[in-house]
Motif scaffolding. Sequence first.
Motif, PDB file in Angstrom:
ATOM      1  N   HIS A  71       6.331  -7.467 -12.449  1.00  0.00           N
ATOM      2  CA  HIS A  71       5.845  -6.199 -13.076  1.00  0.00           C
ATOM      3  C   HIS A  71       6.786  -5.554 -13.956  1.00  0.00           C
ATOM      4  CE1 HIS A  71       2.579  -6.269 -10.289  1.00  0.00           C
ATOM      5  NE2 HIS A  71       3.114  -5.889  -9.260  1.00  0.00           N
ATOM      6  N   LEU A  72       6.657  -5.365 -14.942  1.00  0.00           N
ATOM      7  CA  LEU A  72       7.522  -4.284 -15.824  1.00  0.00           C
ATOM      8  C   LEU A  72       7.348  -3.112 -15.698  1.00  0.00           C
ATOM      9  CD1 LEU A  72       7.553  -6.668 -19.229  1.00  0.00           C
ATOM     10  CD2 LEU A  72       9.528  -6.489 -17.482  1.00  0.00           C
ATOM     11  N   VAL A  73       8.260  -2.326 -15.309  1.00  0.00           N
ATOM     12  CA  VAL A  73       8.393  -0.832 -15.371  1.00  0.00           C
ATOM     13  C   VAL A  73       9.271  -0.201 -16.035  1.00  0.00           C
ATOM     14  CG1 VAL A  73       6.807  -1.095 -13.207  1.00  0.00           C
ATOM     15  CG2 VAL A  73       9.176  -0.699 -13.306  1.00  0.00           C
ATOM     16  N   GLY A  74       9.000   1.298 -16.179  1.00  0.00           N
ATOM     17  CA  GLY A  74      10.291   2.132 -16.722  1.00  0.00           C
ATOM     18  C   GLY A  74      10.907   2.352 -15.461  1.00  0.00           C
ATOM     19  N   LYS A  75      12.314   2.735 -15.634  1.00  0.00           N
ATOM     20  CA  LYS A  75      13.249   3.172 -14.464  1.00  0.00           C
ATOM     21  C   LYS A  75      12.504   4.338 -13.509  1.00  0.00           C
ATOM     22  CE  LYS A  75      16.888   5.592 -16.714  1.00  0.00           C
ATOM     23  NZ  LYS A  75      18.416   5.786 -17.084  1.00  0.00           N
ATOM     24  N   GLU A  76      11.952   5.044 -14.129  1.00  0.00           N
ATOM     25  CA  GLU A  76      11.485   6.510 -13.745  1.00  0.00           C
ATOM     26  C   GLU A  76      10.429   6.265 -12.582  1.00  0.00           C
ATOM     27  OE1 GLU A  76       9.122   5.880 -17.356  1.00  0.00           O
ATOM     28  OE2 GLU A  76      11.095   5.560 -16.771  1.00  0.00           O
ATOM     29  N   ILE A  77       9.690   4.949 -12.653  1.00  0.00           N
ATOM     30  CA  ILE A  77       8.740   4.752 -11.797  1.00  0.00           C
ATOM     31  C   ILE A  77       8.855   3.535 -10.914  1.00  0.00           C
ATOM     32  CG2 ILE A  77       6.813   5.806 -13.008  1.00  0.00           C
ATOM     33  CD1 ILE A  77       6.133   2.954 -13.994  1.00  0.00           C
ATOM     34  N   VAL A  78      10.389   3.424 -10.662  1.00  0.00           N
ATOM     35  CA  VAL A  78      10.775   2.017  -9.833  1.00  0.00           C
ATOM     36  C   VAL A  78      10.478   2.202  -8.327  1.00  0.00           C
ATOM     37  CG1 VAL A  78      13.302   2.814  -9.704  1.00  0.00           C
ATOM     38  CG2 VAL A  78      12.663   0.225  -9.549  1.00  0.00           C
ATOM     39  N   ARG A  79      10.654   3.489  -8.018  1.00  0.00           N
ATOM     40  CA  ARG A  79      10.386   3.796  -6.674  1.00  0.00           C
ATOM     41  C   ARG A  79       9.002   3.396  -6.206  1.00  0.00           C
ATOM     42  NH1 ARG A  79      10.878   9.991  -4.716  1.00  0.00           N
ATOM     43  NH2 ARG A  79      12.872   9.715  -5.947  1.00  0.00           N
ATOM     44  N   PHE A  80       8.132   3.988  -6.915  1.00  0.00           N
ATOM     45  CA  PHE A  80       6.647   3.658  -6.748  1.00  0.00           C
ATOM     46  C   PHE A  80       6.434   2.216  -6.376  1.00  0.00           C
ATOM     47  CE2 PHE A  80       6.858   7.775  -8.686  1.00  0.00           C
ATOM     48  CZ  PHE A  80       6.361   8.535  -7.989  1.00  0.00           C
ATOM     49  N   HIS A  81       6.742   1.660  -7.508  1.00  0.00           N
ATOM     50  CA  HIS A  81       6.764  -0.010  -7.351  1.00  0.00           C
ATOM     51  C   HIS A  81       7.544  -0.867  -6.471  1.00  0.00           C
ATOM     52  CE1 HIS A  81       4.702   0.998 -11.276  1.00  0.00           C
ATOM     53  NE2 HIS A  81       4.144  -0.259 -11.158  1.00  0.00           N
ATOM     54  N   ALA A  82       8.733  -0.200  -6.142  1.00  0.00           N
ATOM     55  CA  ALA A  82       9.606  -1.223  -5.383  1.00  0.00           C
ATOM     56  C   ALA A  82       9.759  -0.688  -3.763  1.00  0.00           C
ATOM     57  CB  ALA A  82      10.998  -1.074  -5.907  1.00  0.00           C
ATOM     58  N   VAL A  83       9.057   0.456  -3.493  1.00  0.00           N
ATOM     59  CA  VAL A  83       8.848   0.877  -2.235  1.00  0.00           C
ATOM     60  C   VAL A  83       7.258   1.056  -1.689  1.00  0.00           C
ATOM     61  CG1 VAL A  83       9.595   2.926  -0.664  1.00  0.00           C
ATOM     62  CG2 VAL A  83      11.025   2.227  -2.557  1.00  0.00           C
ATOM     63  N   TYR A  84       6.603   1.992  -2.373  1.00  0.00           N
ATOM     64  CA  TYR A  84       5.186   2.196  -2.094  1.00  0.00           C
ATOM     65  C   TYR A  84       4.371   0.702  -2.055  1.00  0.00           C
ATOM     66  CZ  TYR A  84       6.307   7.176  -2.249  1.00  0.00           C
ATOM     67  OH  TYR A  84       6.863   8.422  -2.509  1.00  0.00           O
ATOM     68  N   TRP A  85       4.631   0.325  -3.609  1.00  0.00           N
ATOM     69  CA  TRP A  85       3.720  -0.891  -3.637  1.00  0.00           C
ATOM     70  C   TRP A  85       3.883  -1.972  -2.618  1.00  0.00           C
ATOM     71  CZ3 TRP A  85      -0.761  -2.304  -4.815  1.00  0.00           C
ATOM     72  CH2 TRP A  85      -1.095  -3.643  -5.359  1.00  0.00           C
ATOM     73  N   PRO A  86       5.116  -2.494  -2.285  1.00  0.00           N
ATOM     74  CA  PRO A  86       5.070  -3.596  -1.350  1.00  0.00           C
ATOM     75  C   PRO A  86       4.849  -3.041   0.099  1.00  0.00           C
ATOM     76  CG  PRO A  86       7.537  -2.743  -2.021  1.00  0.00           C
ATOM     77  CD  PRO A  86       6.415  -2.141  -3.065  1.00  0.00           C
ATOM     78  N   ALA A  87       4.839  -1.625   0.384  1.00  0.00           N
ATOM     79  CA  ALA A  87       4.364  -1.422   1.618  1.00  0.00           C
ATOM     80  C   ALA A  87       2.969  -1.187   1.873  1.00  0.00           C
ATOM     81  CB  ALA A  87       5.087   0.022   1.803  1.00  0.00           C
ATOM     82  N   PHE A  88       2.312  -1.085   0.756  1.00  0.00           N
ATOM     83  CA  PHE A  88       0.962  -0.994   0.732  1.00  0.00           C
ATOM     84  C   PHE A  88       0.426  -2.582   0.931  1.00  0.00           C
ATOM     85  CE2 PHE A  88       0.685   2.836  -2.364  1.00  0.00           C
ATOM     86  CZ  PHE A  88       0.925   3.675  -1.407  1.00  0.00           C
ATOM     87  N   LEU A  89       1.180  -3.415   0.088  1.00  0.00           N
ATOM     88  CA  LEU A  89       1.047  -5.081   0.299  1.00  0.00           C
ATOM     89  C   LEU A  89       0.902  -5.396   1.845  1.00  0.00           C
ATOM     90  CD1 LEU A  89       2.041  -5.769  -3.247  1.00  0.00           C
ATOM     91  CD2 LEU A  89      -0.404  -5.661  -2.677  1.00  0.00           C
ATOM     92  N   MET A  90       2.093  -5.091   2.358  1.00  0.00           N
ATOM     93  CA  MET A  90       2.441  -5.634   3.548  1.00  0.00           C
ATOM     94  C   MET A  90       1.439  -4.885   4.653  1.00  0.00           C
ATOM     95  SD  MET A  90       6.425  -4.811   4.169  1.00  0.00           S
ATOM     96  CE  MET A  90       7.701  -5.673   3.124  1.00  0.00           C
ATOM     97  N   ALA A  91       0.912  -3.790   4.371  1.00  0.00           N
ATOM     98  CA  ALA A  91      -0.012  -3.210   5.506  1.00  0.00           C
ATOM     99  C   ALA A  91      -1.279  -3.880   5.032  1.00  0.00           C
ATOM    100  CB  ALA A  91      -0.212  -1.766   5.219  1.00  0.00           C
ATOM    101  N   ALA A  92      -1.684  -4.457   4.087  1.00  0.00           N
ATOM    102  CA  ALA A  92      -2.887  -5.027   3.583  1.00  0.00           C
ATOM    103  C   ALA A  92      -2.836  -6.623   3.734  1.00  0.00           C
ATOM    104  CB  ALA A  92      -3.240  -4.760   2.115  1.00  0.00           C
ATOM    105  N   ASP A  93      -1.730  -7.123   4.446  1.00  0.00           N
ATOM    106  CA  ASP A  93      -1.394  -8.575   4.511  1.00  0.00           C
ATOM    107  C   ASP A  93      -1.697  -9.461   3.406  1.00  0.00           C
ATOM    108  OD1 ASP A  93      -0.997  -8.457   7.502  1.00  0.00           O
ATOM    109  OD2 ASP A  93      -3.073  -8.513   7.845  1.00  0.00           O
ATOM    110  N   LEU A  94      -1.138  -8.846   2.258  1.00  0.00           N
ATOM    111  CA  LEU A  94      -1.172  -9.467   0.992  1.00  0.00           C
ATOM    112  C   LEU A  94       0.415 -10.067   0.616  1.00  0.00           C
ATOM    113  CD1 LEU A  94      -3.372  -7.298  -0.974  1.00  0.00           C
ATOM    114  CD2 LEU A  94      -4.121  -9.607   0.035  1.00  0.00           C
ATOM    115  N   PRO A  95       0.606 -10.876  -0.138  1.00  0.00           N
ATOM    116  CA  PRO A  95       1.809 -11.272  -0.607  1.00  0.00           C
ATOM    117  C   PRO A  95       2.512 -10.423  -1.743  1.00  0.00           C
ATOM    118  CG  PRO A  95       0.214 -13.315  -0.964  1.00  0.00           C
ATOM    119  CD  PRO A  95      -0.469 -11.881  -0.427  1.00  0.00           C
ATOM    120  N   LEU A  96       3.636 -10.207  -1.637  1.00  0.00           N
ATOM    121  CA  LEU A  96       4.380  -9.407  -2.594  1.00  0.00           C
ATOM    122  C   LEU A  96       4.507  -9.920  -3.947  1.00  0.00           C
ATOM    123  CD1 LEU A  96       4.514  -7.866   0.059  1.00  0.00           C
ATOM    124  CD2 LEU A  96       6.824  -7.253  -0.535  1.00  0.00           C
ATOM    125  N   PRO A  97       4.723  -9.190  -4.782  1.00  0.00           N
ATOM    126  CA  PRO A  97       5.057  -9.616  -6.360  1.00  0.00           C
ATOM    127  C   PRO A  97       6.530 -10.228  -6.166  1.00  0.00           C
ATOM    128  CG  PRO A  97       5.194  -7.364  -6.236  1.00  0.00           C
ATOM    129  CD  PRO A  97       4.510  -7.641  -4.954  1.00  0.00           C
TER     130      PRO A  97
END
Length: 657
Positions: A251-277
Amino acid sequence: MKYYLTTPIYYVNATPHIGHTYTTLVADTIKRFRRMMGDEAYLSTGTDEHGQNVERAARKAGWQPKYYADRVSGAFRREWDDLGVDYDDYVRTTEPRHARTVQWLFDRCKQNGAIYKGSYSGQYCFNCELYVTDAEPGDPCPDCGRATETVTEENYFFKLSGYEDKLLKFYEDNPGFIRPETRRNEVLSFVRGGLKDISISRSNLKWGIPLPEEEGHVFYVWFDALANYLTVLGYGTEDADPHQLWPADLHLVGKEIVRFHAVYWPAFLMAADLPLPKCIYAHGWLIFQEQKMSKSKGNIVRAKPIDQVMGIEALRYYLLREIVFGQDGNFSYEGLVGRYNSDLANGLGNLVSRTLTMIHRYLGGAIVKPEAAFEGDWANLANDTIARVEKLFTKFEFSRGLEAIWALLGAVDKYIVEQKPWELAKNDTPEARRKLEATLYNSAEVLRIAAALLYPVTPKAAADIWRLLGQAALLEQTRWEQLRWGQLEPGTRVGEAVALFPRLDVGESIEKLAQLEEIVLKEQAEIMGKEEAKEPPAVDGAQPQSDAPKIDIEDFAKVDMRVGRVKSAEKVKKADRLLHLMVDIGEAEPRSIVAGIAEAYAPESLVGRKVVIVANLAPRKLRGIESNGMVVAATNADGKPCLVGFHEDAPVGAALQ
């Protein structure tokens, strides 16, 4: 192997600028490199279209949110198409397929006990679409610095607090998950500071994907947006991920949205029993005039003027050569033109022209392969460069990789000066002839290898050099493992020398870039409804409800709508979406009307067609043409205008009642 990479989906609060272009061109470069490495590479991009910012911007423009989003999203897609970006899917968060994926992800998280209903009262940053849980009324947003606003609403919450230890363990086990290291350290510090549950719905906002479980609720824009990476793979349907691309490699992102991608997104995926990027890579900002580019500062640069003045290849090379990927980088027109002249015009372009000219002048336009004794150390130098660039590009160290390529080009340039082929050609001895043939073969072979190495960064220029060197195979189908010294076959006919990168005058080029920037700025302002030149549709058929205020019948009676017949139609210069129509509405002279329908209708298809005209609008000028009325149109499912017509033969000039 499969390789799935994504850009962030770009928020439609702005039209495309150089910051968006930078991320997208890097993604395109990585995709082309992975394909050369033999991978089945897949690139997705798109637009994020929900949230209060979009709703407010649309209301300010006098439009419904869907119509506004259609226009801006269309501008992004045209930009990537015009710049030759090789994306595989373009996702919009207003698409039905995306709503299906978001609901599917929500259901999985809820079934696993990660979602509950509660209430929120606190500060919210509408610019970042971010809940600022520790802020007091009036406190600034920690990300953008703008003032937060107090919101109180009943929401659905995600139990982010329950994933703090799981996330930290995952980061520890996967040190390459967040890159570069500076961004990884920031995320670790944030998570170690303690995570709080986050709201994933809004109950005081209409513009969003509805929650079927709760009338009046829409999904929080970040829960909505992040799911796009699954949408393009078909998650939420029976045929999910048919090519087995998940988890994403990058996932390529700008540094201003890294928190959403590196914290929220993997937590959502963990909760959904899906592999993480496998990797979140957050690049830096482009700094222009010593400040981060932003709309509010008015220091935005756009790619199209650069493409028109010197070609998109120049911008691709400059961004990847000048900026260390992952760090903030300075952008300037002076630096861009300077790098173009020094590296591309005087360097690569001149070397190609000199080599081809000498092969035609001294060898009849055909390659002659020298004896091994005359090749020198070129085989080792070239093969070492191939291996070095592969290693650097794999690590996204594009600047250093390009340095290595230019070191090879510089070495052969110096070699030509030392060998003096123009003097060797005057010497009739066999040894001089062999040296001449060897010099030109080695030079051409270096250029062939350099073209292949440059393909991910400058695909068009690289392909042009490849063809000029007589290579029949398509460069885009060449695999990295096939590259090695000595594959330029004897007898190969080369093309005539051409100016791949004509030298530019710095002052004239910068002046032209500034002029074109003004034109593009006005066009993009028009797209967003910030110019007088907007022509909103009468109805947005994609929206089930209208946000327009109620009016009395007396107000409606003031609108004079007439039946008109189009007498002529032509495109308006320098305006992709405008047509100039001459329309007969039963008056002595046809009406001159400028309409924003060029994306849906060819001019010749409109001649003779009956349309509905608002005849009593005050005249206004659009692109220097007086428009004396407005064509009535709706918006179809693709976001394009759809003219109102008639089932029966209504006479020209008849009033609509």
